[in-house]
Write an enzyme that holds these catalytic residues in place. Structure first.
Site, mmCIF file in Angstrom:
data_model
loop_
_atom_site.group_PDB
_atom_site.id
_atom_site.type_symbol
_atom_site.label_atom_id
_atom_site.label_comp_id
_atom_site.label_asym_id
_atom_site.label_seq_id
_atom_site.Cartn_x
_atom_site.Cartn_y
_atom_site.Cartn_z
ATOM 1 N N HIS A 123 -4.173 -8.756 -5.521
ATOM 2 C CA HIS A 123 -5.229 -7.969 -4.717
ATOM 3 C C HIS A 123 -4.837 -6.709 -4.999
ATOM 4 C CE1 HIS A 123 -6.067 -5.693 -0.903
ATOM 5 N NE2 HIS A 123 -7.126 -5.837 -1.157
ATOM 6 N N SER A 124 -5.953 -5.655 -5.324
ATOM 7 C CA SER A 124 -5.578 -4.346 -5.592
ATOM 8 C C SER A 124 -4.632 -3.849 -6.672
ATOM 9 C CB SER A 124 -5.425 -3.575 -4.091
ATOM 10 O OG SER A 124 -5.512 -2.220 -3.988
#
Length: 310
Positions: free
Chosen positions: A101-102
Site C-alpha cells: 500500500h502507498s
C-alpha cells in the site's frame, strides 16, 4: 483467517516485527504498509483473501513494533528494500508475491525490479512501483541533500524523551494528519503504532521519520522506463478514485505522472499488467476492504485478467 501469529525476525540493529495469517505451507504473500503505518493496515483485508496463501505483514524499521535504526543512520528507501530481502531470507522463501500500500507498494516495486526472479506477483494499492520526479531532474541532488541534513537535525531531536499523549489526543492528532483515515481505522493503526505508559501513550515510530520525501528515492522518467523492463512479476495496480496522486500532496491535482506510469507499465508488461480503479480513498483497503478483496483474490488465484469492476 481471523487468527494471526506474531513474528520477530532478528536483524543486526534489533528485530523486524511481523504478523502472519494462514498456513506456512501456503504460497507466501508479503504485505508492505504505507508511510508511518504498520502491519495492522492489513487486518481487515487479509481475512477476505483466499485461505490457501500464507500472508505475512511486516513493520518496516522504525515503524510499528520493529526496532529503530541505530543513532545517526538514515531511513533511505533502499534500506526498506533491503529489509524485504532480510525477511525473505529469514523465512527461507525462494519466491513470493508482494502486496504493498502507498509507500510500501513503491518499496515492493523497487524490490521487484532489483530481484525480479523472486517475485511472482506484485499488487500495488493506490501506489506506483517507483516515485517519479515530475520533470524536476535537476532537483534530484537537492532531495538527497535535504535527506542528509534532515538526518543530522533529527539526530539531536531523537535524543529527547518521547512525548506522552492521552489516548484521545494521539488519535485526534493522527486523524488531523491523515485526512483519508476514519476514526475506526486510525484506532486500529494506533493499536500497533503506540505504547501504553503510566501517564498515557507514546508513539512507537522513530521520530527521525517525518516526511516521506526525506527518504524517498525519486527517479527520472528515463530511469523509470528502464527499471520496469526488469519486472518479471504479473502486476496489478489498484487506484482509488479519491486516493492520492502525488506523495508531496501539493501537486496532487496533477494526474499526468500516474497516467504516464500506468501507460508505460502497460507497454512494458503487456498482458502481465492489470489496472483497476475502485471507489474509495487512499485507505480503501482498510475502510472498505470489500472494494478490493475480490479483485486481489482473482489476481492471486489466476493469471487471467481481473474481471471488470461492477
Amino acid at each position: 483467517m481471523g487468527l494471526f501469529s506474531e513474528l520477530k525476525l532478528a536483524v543486526p540493529w534489533g528485530h523486524i516485527a511481523a504478523k502472519a495469517w494462514g498456513s506456512q505451507h501456503g504460497f507466501p504473500v508479503l504485505c508492505l504498509h504505507g508511510w508511518l503505518d504498520n502491519a495492522n493496515s492489513f487486518d481487515r483485508l487479509i481475512p477476505l483473501l483466499p485461505k490457501d496463501f500464507y500472508y505475512v505483514a511486516m513493520d518496516f524499521g522504525g515503524h510499528g513494533l520493529s526496532s529503530h535504526y541505530g543513532p545517526g543512520l538514515p531511513y533511505y528507501q533502499l534500506n526498506f528494500v533491503s529489509e524485504i530481502r532480510r525477511v525473505v531470507a529469514a523465512l527461507k522463501w525462494n519466491r513470493l508475491s508482494l502486496l504493498g500500500h502507498s509507500f510500501g507498494g513503491s518499496v515492493g516495486g523497487m524490490f521487484s525490479c532489483i530481484f525480479p526472479e523472486m517475485v511472482d506477483k506484485l499488487i500495488l494499492l493506490d501506489s506506483t512501483p517507483f516515485f517519479l520526479d515530475c520533470n524536476e531532474t535537476g532537483n534530484l541532488l537537492t532531495y538527497k541533500r535535504k535527506l542528509i541534513e534532515h538526518t543530522l537535525q533529527m539526530g539531536e531531536f531523537s535524543k529527547k524523551p518521547s512525548r506522552v499523549f492521552s489516548q484521545e489526543e494521539v488519535l485526534h492528532r493522527f486523524l488531523q494528519n491523515n485526512s483519508h483515515v476514519n476514526e475506526e481505522c486510525g484506532d486500529l493503526l494506533l493499536q500497533r503504532g503506540a505504547t501504553q505508559v503510566a501517564t498515557g501513550v507514546t508513539l512507537n515510530r522513530d521520530r527521525r521519520i517525518s516526511l516521506p520525501e526525506h527518504s524517498i528515492d525519486f527517479i527520472s522518467r528515463e530511469q523509470y522506463e528502464h527499471s520496469i523492463t526488469k519486472l518479471q512479476a504479473h502486476t496489478l495496480l489498484i487506484k482509488a478514485i479519491h486516493g492520492y496522486y502525488d506523495v508531496r500532496r501539493e501537486n496532487d491535482a496533477n494526474k499526468e505522472p500516474v497516467h504516464y506510469m500506468v501507460g508505460k507499465l502497460k507497454s512494458a508488461l503487456e498482458e502481465r499488467f492489470q489496472f483497476v480503479e475502485v471507489p474509495g480513498n487512499h485507505y480503501v483497503h482498510m475502510s472498505h476492504p470489500h472494494h478490493v478483496a475480490g479483485i486481489i483474490s482473482s489476481f492471486l488465484q489466476s493469471r487471467d485478467r481481473v474481471p471488470a469492476q461492477q
